[in-house]
Scaffold this motif. Structure first.
Motif, PDB file in Angstrom:
ATOM      1  N   GLU A  76       4.603  29.276 -84.099  1.00 28.72           N
ATOM      2  CA  GLU A  76       5.667  30.288 -84.101  1.00 28.72           C
ATOM      3  C   GLU A  76       5.111  31.665 -84.456  1.00 28.72           C
ATOM      4  O   GLU A  76       5.475  32.667 -83.828  1.00 28.72           O
ATOM      5  CB  GLU A  76       6.773  29.897 -85.083  1.00 28.72           C
ATOM      6  CG  GLU A  76       7.532  28.644 -84.689  1.00 28.72           C
ATOM      7  CD  GLU A  76       6.792  27.346 -85.037  1.00 28.72           C
ATOM      8  OE1 GLU A  76       5.825  27.359 -85.844  1.00 28.72           O
ATOM      9  OE2 GLU A  76       7.168  26.300 -84.486  1.00 28.72           O
ATOM     10  N   ASP A  79       2.928  32.959 -81.589  1.00 26.20           N
ATOM     11  CA  ASP A  79       3.782  33.392 -80.491  1.00 26.20           C
ATOM     12  C   ASP A  79       4.409  34.752 -80.787  1.00 26.20           C
ATOM     13  O   ASP A  79       4.402  35.645 -79.944  1.00 26.20           O
ATOM     14  CB  ASP A  79       4.878  32.352 -80.229  1.00 26.20           C
ATOM     15  CG  ASP A  79       5.774  32.765 -79.083  1.00 26.20           C
ATOM     16  OD1 ASP A  79       5.319  32.741 -77.925  1.00 26.20           O
ATOM     17  OD2 ASP A  79       6.939  33.142 -79.345  1.00 26.20           O
ATOM     18  N   ALA A  83       3.621  38.163 -78.746  1.00 28.58           N
ATOM     19  CA  ALA A  83       4.753  38.792 -78.042  1.00 28.58           C
ATOM     20  C   ALA A  83       4.859  40.271 -78.365  1.00 28.58           C
ATOM     21  O   ALA A  83       5.120  41.095 -77.490  1.00 28.58           O
ATOM     22  CB  ALA A  83       6.053  38.077 -78.397  1.00 28.58           C
ATOM     23  N   ASP A 100       4.813  37.411 -71.337  1.00 30.68           N
ATOM     24  CA  ASP A 100       5.275  36.188 -70.676  1.00 30.68           C
ATOM     25  C   ASP A 100       5.224  35.000 -71.640  1.00 30.68           C
ATOM     26  O   ASP A 100       4.161  34.653 -72.164  1.00 30.68           O
ATOM     27  CB  ASP A 100       4.405  35.906 -69.448  1.00 30.68           C
ATOM     28  CG  ASP A 100       4.822  34.650 -68.734  1.00 30.68           C
ATOM     29  OD1 ASP A 100       5.944  34.625 -68.188  1.00 30.68           O
ATOM     30  OD2 ASP A 100       4.028  33.679 -68.744  1.00 30.68           O
ATOM     31  N   ALA A 101       6.365  34.357 -71.854  1.00 32.10           N
ATOM     32  CA  ALA A 101       6.463  33.249 -72.811  1.00 32.10           C
ATOM     33  C   ALA A 101       5.565  32.075 -72.426  1.00 32.10           C
ATOM     34  O   ALA A 101       4.959  31.448 -73.300  1.00 32.10           O
ATOM     35  CB  ALA A 101       7.912  32.791 -72.938  1.00 32.10           C
ATOM     36  N   ALA A 102       5.476  31.769 -71.141  1.00 34.66           N
ATOM     37  CA  ALA A 102       4.633  30.646 -70.709  1.00 34.66           C
ATOM     38  C   ALA A 102       3.158  30.951 -70.971  1.00 34.66           C
ATOM     39  O   ALA A 102       2.396  30.062 -71.378  1.00 34.66           O
ATOM     40  CB  ALA A 102       4.866  30.341 -69.228  1.00 34.66           C
ATOM     41  N   ARG A 104       2.028  32.946 -73.342  1.00 32.78           N
ATOM     42  CA  ARG A 104       1.842  32.857 -74.801  1.00 32.78           C
ATOM     43  C   ARG A 104       1.715  31.411 -75.236  1.00 32.78           C
ATOM     44  O   ARG A 104       0.853  31.065 -76.057  1.00 32.78           O
ATOM     45  CB  ARG A 104       2.997  33.527 -75.549  1.00 32.78           C
ATOM     46  CG  ARG A 104       2.989  35.024 -75.474  1.00 32.78           C
ATOM     47  CD  ARG A 104       3.921  35.651 -76.495  1.00 32.78           C
ATOM     48  NE  ARG A 104       5.254  35.087 -76.546  1.00 32.78           N
ATOM     49  CZ  ARG A 104       6.277  35.470 -75.786  1.00 32.78           C
ATOM     50  NH1 ARG A 104       6.113  36.442 -74.898  1.00 32.78           N
ATOM     51  NH2 ARG A 104       7.456  34.908 -75.923  1.00 32.78           N
ATOM     52  N   ALA A 105       2.558  30.542 -74.702  1.00 32.71           N
ATOM     53  CA  ALA A 105       2.509  29.122 -75.062  1.00 32.71           C
ATOM     54  C   ALA A 105       1.159  28.515 -74.688  1.00 32.71           C
ATOM     55  O   ALA A 105       0.581  27.746 -75.459  1.00 32.71           O
ATOM     56  CB  ALA A 105       3.647  28.361 -74.394  1.00 32.71           C
TER      57      ALA A 105
END
Length: 115
Positions: A76, A79, A83, A100-102, A104-105
Motif C-alpha cells: 500500500e 503504491d 502514484a 497507471d494502477a496496473a 504500479r501493481a
C-alpha cells in the motif's frame, strides 16, 4: 462450481509471477537508472526494501519528507508513493510518478522479489 473455483485459484496463483515479470520490464525502463544494485546519490537500491522501514537504509541520504514517514514499505505504501511521490512524502527527491494502477501493481510485485 468446484472446478471453477480451482481454475480461478490456479489463475490467481500464476498472476503474481506474471505481474512481477511485467514489473521487471517496467523497472528496467523507468527505475533502474536511479535505483541500481547499490545505492548511489541518485537513489537507494531497492533490494530488500519491501517490508523494510521507510527511509531505513543507512547507505542513502533520504529527503526530510521520507525521513518523517513512519511505517514500512508495504504494498500500500509503495503504491501510494509511486502514484504521487510528493503527496506521499512532501519534499521527496523522487519526482517521477507512475499514474497507471496496473503498472504500479506490477512494479510493487517486482520490488517484492528483490532480495
Amino acid at each position: 462450481m468446484r472446478t471453477l473455483l480451482f481454475a480461478l485459484a490456479a489463475v490467481l496463483a500464476c498472476a503474481a509471477p506474471a505481474a512481477a515479470a511485467d514489473g521487471a520490464k517496467l523497472f528496467a525502463l523507468q527505475c533502474k537508472s536511479c535505483h541500481g544494485a547499490k545505492s548511489t546519490p541518485m537513489g537507494p537500491t531497492l533490494s530488500g526494501v519491501f517490508g523494510a522501514k521507510i527511509a531505513g537504509r543507512s547507505d542513502y541520504a533520504y529527503s526530510k519528507g521520507l525521513k518523517a514517514k513512519t511505517g514500512t514499505w508495504s504494498a500500500e505504501n509503495l503504491d501510494a508513493y509511486l502514484a504521487k511521490p510528493a503527496g506521499f512524502a512532501p519534499g521527496t527527491r523522487m519526482l517521477t510518478a507512475v499514474p497507471d494502477a496496473a503498472s504500479r501493481a506490477a512494479l510493487v510485485d517486482y520490488v517484492r522479489t528483490l532480495k
